[in-house]
Design a protein around this motif. Structure first.
Motif, PDB file in Angstrom:
ATOM      1  N   TRP A  84       0.815  -1.225   0.000  1.00 37.10           N
ATOM      2  CA  TRP A  84       0.000   0.000   0.000  1.00 37.10           C
ATOM      3  C   TRP A  84       0.841   1.262   0.000  1.00 37.10           C
ATOM      4  N   ARG A  85       2.064   1.148   0.545  1.00 42.33           N
ATOM      5  CA  ARG A  85       2.981   2.301   0.422  1.00 42.33           C
ATOM      6  C   ARG A  85       3.291   2.519  -1.054  1.00 42.33           C
ATOM      7  N   GLY A  86       3.568   1.435  -1.743  1.00 39.87           N
ATOM      8  CA  GLY A  86       3.897   1.508  -3.172  1.00 39.87           C
ATOM      9  C   GLY A  86       2.735   2.049  -3.981  1.00 39.87           C
ATOM     10  N   ARG A  87       1.564   1.476  -3.764  1.00 42.15           N
ATOM     11  CA  ARG A  87       0.396   1.920  -4.532  1.00 42.15           C
ATOM     12  C   ARG A  87       0.099   3.408  -4.304  1.00 42.15           C
ATOM     13  N   THR A  88       0.171   3.819  -3.042  1.00 41.83           N
ATOM     14  CA  THR A  88      -0.172   5.213  -2.734  1.00 41.83           C
ATOM     15  C   THR A  88       0.903   6.150  -3.281  1.00 41.83           C
ATOM     16  N   THR A  89       2.171   5.728  -3.195  1.00 44.26           N
ATOM     17  CA  THR A  89       3.247   6.562  -3.743  1.00 44.26           C
ATOM     18  C   THR A  89       3.038   6.751  -5.249  1.00 44.26           C
ATOM     19  N   THR A  90       2.730   5.669  -5.941  1.00 39.92           N
ATOM     20  CA  THR A  90       2.490   5.773  -7.381  1.00 39.92           C
ATOM     21  C   THR A  90       1.338   6.726  -7.671  1.00 39.92           C
ATOM     22  N   LEU A  92       0.236   9.174  -5.781  1.00 42.54           N
ATOM     23  CA  LEU A  92       0.609  10.566  -5.478  1.00 42.54           C
ATOM     24  C   LEU A  92       1.524  11.133  -6.565  1.00 42.54           C
ATOM     25  N   GLN A  93       2.453  10.306  -7.060  1.00 39.89           N
ATOM     26  CA  GLN A  93       3.349  10.808  -8.110  1.00 39.89           C
ATOM     27  C   GLN A  93       2.572  11.180  -9.370  1.00 39.89           C
ATOM     28  N   GLU A  94       1.574  10.357  -9.694  1.00 43.03           N
ATOM     29  CA  GLU A  94       0.735  10.689 -10.860  1.00 43.03           C
ATOM     30  C   GLU A  94      -0.017  12.004 -10.632  1.00 43.03           C
ATOM     31  N   GLU A  95      -0.562  12.141  -9.409  1.00 42.93           N
ATOM     32  CA  GLU A  95      -1.286  13.358  -9.061  1.00 42.93           C
ATOM     33  C   GLU A  95      -0.397  14.600  -9.208  1.00 42.93           C
ATOM     34  N   ARG A 100       1.829  19.391 -12.027  1.00 39.78           N
ATOM     35  CA  ARG A 100       2.936  20.071 -12.714  1.00 39.78           C
ATOM     36  C   ARG A 100       2.606  20.359 -14.181  1.00 39.78           C
ATOM     37  N   SER A 101       1.737  19.509 -14.767  1.00 38.58           N
ATOM     38  CA  SER A 101       1.417  19.713 -16.187  1.00 38.58           C
ATOM     39  C   SER A 101       0.700  21.053 -16.411  1.00 38.58           C
TER      40      SER A 101
END
Ligand code: ASP
Ligand code: MG
Length: 439
Positions: A84-90, A92-95, A100-101
């Motif tokens: 779940w750390r991995g999933r949430t990090t991914t 958040l990075q997408e967000e 930034r876009s």
């Protein structure tokens, strides 16, 4: 089913998110849970948009990066498994890449609303992931599929009811249904919002749509107080309020509740309970359809009021006069809070002075116009029906020493309002607390 809403401070840290998760799962009953963005996030998103409006993408970029670091820091604290750390990090990075876009290309109010929506999208995903990691049967429903405003930017209630019921029916059997407060689509299908503090409104709209057993608004204060605790000492929570009383208090300054959110709950007859995440056992305030006779419930104050007086020696209030005056305010989309009339004059108050100069110019056709700034409306709420003799007198008596500019009584059965100078606000509130509540 109950609908529970948690504000920004209630989900303001990973620990508070865990507390919310414990609170909503304790009794095992299914519920809809509406969440705000983590406290401070919407303000930061507003700042980011501000930089972009001002064509300063570097400023926006650096704020986005700071916010990203903050959120990535929460991940280790909130989740206990690598999955779940991995999933949430991914997620958040997408967000944050998405945020930034926006630093490239055109920036309009359309893009701003998309940016503002991300705070709630992030907090609800984080809490849902936490629930799933903890083995709770939870699902995230997007508010963008349920809440819509019409062409007047008002909630489109029929649409909301249909879509909310449809979403819940299409996803049966979950224990916790999480959704975002504040965000919605508008009549054109674009991402929009219900204005700042709008998460309360979302909760009440959903509660009314599904005819919930109860709508609970969880904050970090023990219900609505009988006076402003920031200004006056010895205030106490009010245990029960009639819908109209709560609406008046919310409008006239009690910060705990979004002013228009009571309306849908009232129409659907769904009680609203204000509760405290820091003291979950405390009774809080219940807002329902019961009118307690013979009691004055609370006092609230609304700041930044401007008073406009129109005086004439001629027969000012000849028929049609008030219409002409009101039309001027309507033309300039300025709403009037208080109004007092006499044969030779009328005084009104407004809180939005954007078009004051134009309004003043037009009013001059009808008389001598005076403007007083830095005023404050103090509103006393309770059973103030005509047949209850003596209640309004008590409120007036409390203000013996205070220069009162306007008094409004009889507009409804629940309210008497006084207009005083902002400088007199504190002693006005104190005097009312002393006389009305022996505080
Ligand atoms: N996050 C939004 C705001 O800060 C909505 C809310 O919290 O009610 O205004
Ligand atoms: Mg709020």
């Amino acid at each position: 089913m109950k609908v529970l809403k948690f504000g920004g401070t209630s989900v303001g840290t990973p620990q508070r998110m865990k507390d919310v998760a414990a609170l909503i799962t304790a009794d095992g009953q299914p519920k809809v849970v509406v969440l705000s963005a983590m406290s401070g996030t919407t303000n930061t998103l507003v700042e980011i948009s501000d930089y972009l409006y001002k064509k300063n993408p570097e400023g926006a970029y650096s704020l986005i990066n700071q916010l990203e670091q903050k959120y990535l820091g929460h991940v280790a604290e909130l989740y206990s498994t690598d999955e779940w750390r991995g999933r949430t990090t991914t997620f958040l990075q997408e967000e944050f890449n998405y945020l930034r876009s926006f630093t490239k290309g055109l920036f309009t109010s359309f893009e701003e609303k998309v940016i503002l929506a991300q705070g709630e999208i992030i907090s609800t995903n984080m809490v849902t992931n936490y629930l799933l990691e903890s083995g709770v049967n939870a699902i995230l429903l997007s508010a963008l599929d349920m809440i819509r405003t019409d062409k007047n930017a008002e909630p489109d209630f029929n649409y909301i009811r249909e879509c909310t019921v449809a979403q819940l029916t299409a996803n049966p059997g979950y224990q916790i249904y999480i959704t975002q407060g504040f965000i919605c689509r508008n009549a054109y299908g674009e991402i929009d919002n219900l204005l700042r503090g709008g998460s309360d409104y979302t909760a009440c709209l959903i509660g009314a749509a599904i005819e919930a057993e109860e709508i609970q608004i969880w904050t970090d204060i023990d219900g609505m107080h009988n006076n402003d605790p920031r200004v006056v000492e010895h205030t106490v929570p009010v245990r029960q309020l009639y819908f109209e009383e709560a609406a008046e208090l919310a409008y006239f300054g009690a910060k705990i509740l979004h002013p228009t959110c009571i309306q849908p709950a009232k129409f659907a007859g769904v009680p609203v309970r204000l509760l405290n995440t820091l003291a979950p056992q405390a009774p809080g305030t219940i807002i329902n359809n019961e009118m307690q006779r013979g009691t004055i419930k609370a006092v609230a104050a609304k700041d930044n009021i401007t008073c406009i007086g129109i005086q004439s020696s001629r027969m000012l209030l000849a028929h049609g006069f008030l219409r002409k005056v009101f039309e001027i305010f309507e033309t300039y989309k300025t709403s009037i809070d208080m109004i007092c009339t006499s044969e030779v004059g009328v005084s009104v108050t407004i809180d939005n002075t954007t078009n004051l100069r134009a309004i003043k110019d037009e009013l001059k056709k009808y008389g001598t116009v005076s403007v007083e700034h830095d005023m404050c409306i103090v509103c006393v709420v309770g059973d103030l029906a005509t047949q209850n003799v003596g209640f309004e007198t008590r409120a007036c008596n409390a203000l013996q020493e205070i220069p009162v500019r306007m008094i409004s009584y009889g507009g409804s059965n629940h309210n008497i309002s006084f207009l005083v100078k902002a400088a007199d606000k504190q002693r006005t509130l104190q005097a009312l607390s002393k006389t009305l509540f022996n505080a």
